[in-house]
Scaffold this active site. Structure first.
Site, mmCIF file in Angstrom:
data_model
loop_
_atom_site.group_PDB
_atom_site.id
_atom_site.type_symbol
_atom_site.label_atom_id
_atom_site.label_comp_id
_atom_site.label_asym_id
_atom_site.label_seq_id
_atom_site.Cartn_x
_atom_site.Cartn_y
_atom_site.Cartn_z
ATOM 1 N N ASP A 111 0.694 -1.042 -0.097
ATOM 2 C CA ASP A 111 0.007 -0.004 -0.064
ATOM 3 C C ASP A 111 0.707 0.990 0.098
ATOM 4 O O ASP A 111 1.719 1.423 -0.941
ATOM 5 C CB ASP A 111 -0.916 -0.244 1.081
ATOM 6 C CG ASP A 111 -1.810 0.924 1.237
ATOM 7 O OD1 ASP A 111 -2.911 0.891 0.630
ATOM 8 O OD2 ASP A 111 -1.742 2.228 2.033
ATOM 9 N N HIS A 293 -7.286 -6.365 -0.520
ATOM 10 C CA HIS A 293 -6.171 -5.327 -0.493
ATOM 11 C C HIS A 293 -5.260 -5.816 0.754
ATOM 12 O O HIS A 293 -3.843 -5.620 0.381
ATOM 13 C CB HIS A 293 -6.717 -4.127 -0.030
ATOM 14 C CG HIS A 293 -5.775 -3.259 0.011
ATOM 15 N ND1 HIS A 293 -5.130 -2.536 -1.079
ATOM 16 C CD2 HIS A 293 -5.268 -2.509 1.090
ATOM 17 C CE1 HIS A 293 -4.471 -1.356 -0.474
ATOM 18 N NE2 HIS A 293 -4.542 -1.443 0.763
#
Length: 317
Positions: A111, A293
């Site tokens: 991320d 994610h």
């Protein structure tokens, strides 16, 4: 927290002075001197997000270094927004290598941590020998600053834009609802949020019914909640508030990542896969995993296998 750290084989932290601040650093495999690997978390995360990778990397012979980056956990939280730009964030990692007396290391990012690792490879190429990034591919520096571009494409309510255009609003709401927000955020096989007009991060803090299956146990979640209740969210959000500043700082930097790189995507992640990755990262290998994610936590074994297999191939080469 010590019990869950012990249960997961996660090391205890040390505060280390680097680059004018203090970083809370978790270190394992000290005996593996000479093979450093630095794991860089994203937002809204914590070094503990790498708990599944530590034992496997240590067993494979790596000296594992996991900082809570500035603004997170018990690391310093400077008050100036510009203290969270890409020069400061990468400078912290360079100083961390200096502390351990390493010329270079393999860097792994997820991320926002991936964004920092890409930047580190560009700004300090001699300090990075390999790049492994999860979720966030290399972001091309286009003709417009990133926030300006996102505002035109996604609208004013997109959370990147909202963080920049309405400073302090999201911070206060997330600080007030940290437990609920994080519980709603960390779900398996789910994107953290859809990048569409009208979707603001604040909605997740206020949502009473979370989506999907929980990513972690209550005791694991408590590590993250406790950390953000202590640090607040402003430090991490300030990373977003420097995106356009970063765009300007990178103007005269060679945009090609020369190091060997591994890019790991989650097929169910809302972050789009790059269509031109090899133009900017010519020595890249891509792995796709069936998850959302939070790749290294949703698919820990598969993530570890992908990383270790690739590292072994690089050592042979």
């Amino acid at each position: 927290m010590n019990s869950i750290f012990d249960e997961m084989g996660f090391p205890e932290p040390t505060l280390i002075s680097v680059n004018g601040i203090e970083l809370e650093v978790f270190e394992a495999g000290k005996q593996n001197t000479g093979k450093p690997i630095v794991l860089c978390h994203g937002w809204p995360e914590h070094a503990f997000s790498w708990r599944y990778q530590v034992p496997a990397l240590v067993e494979a012979g790596y000296h594992v270094i996991i900082p809570n980056q500035r603004g997170y956990g018990n690391s310093s939280c400077p008050t100036e927004v510009t203290d969270y730009d890409i020069e400061h964030l990468t400078g912290d990692l360079v100083a961390l290598l200096d502390h351990y007396k390493y010329d270079n290391a393999t860097f792994v990012g997820h991320d926002w941590g991936a964004m920092v690792v890409w930047g580190l490879a560009l700004l300090h190429p001699n300090r990075v020998n390999k790049v492994i990034n999860l979720s966030l591919p290399y972001m091309e520096r286009g003709e417009k600053p990133w926030i300006e571009f996102m505002e035109e494409f996604f609208g004013q309510d997109f959370y990147f834009v909202h963080f920049n255009r309405q400073p302090g609003v999201a911070d206060a709401i997330l600080d007030k609802n940290s437990s609920q927000f994080l519980r709603n955020m960390y779900r398996k096989n789910e994107p953290p949020m859809e990048p569409q007009p009208g979707m603001v991060m604040i909605n997740l803090a206020r949502a009473e019914t979370p989506r999907g299956e929980p990513l972690m146990s209550d005791s694991e979640l408590a590590v993250f909640v406790s950390a953000f209740e202590s640090s607040g969210f402003t430090g991490g959000i300030n990373w977003y508030r420097n995106l356009d500043r970063n765009w300007h700082l990178l103007a005269d930097v060679n945009p090609i990542v020369q190091q060997p790189a591994l890019m790991i995507y989650g097929d169910r992640d809302s972050i789009a896969k790059s269509t031109n990755l090899t133009e900017f990262v010519p020595n890249v290998e891509v792995v796709n995993l069936d998850c959302g994610h939070w790749i290294q936590e949703e698919k820990p074994e598969e993530t570890n296998q992908a990383i270790l297999k690739w590292l072994e191939q690089q050592d042979i080469a």
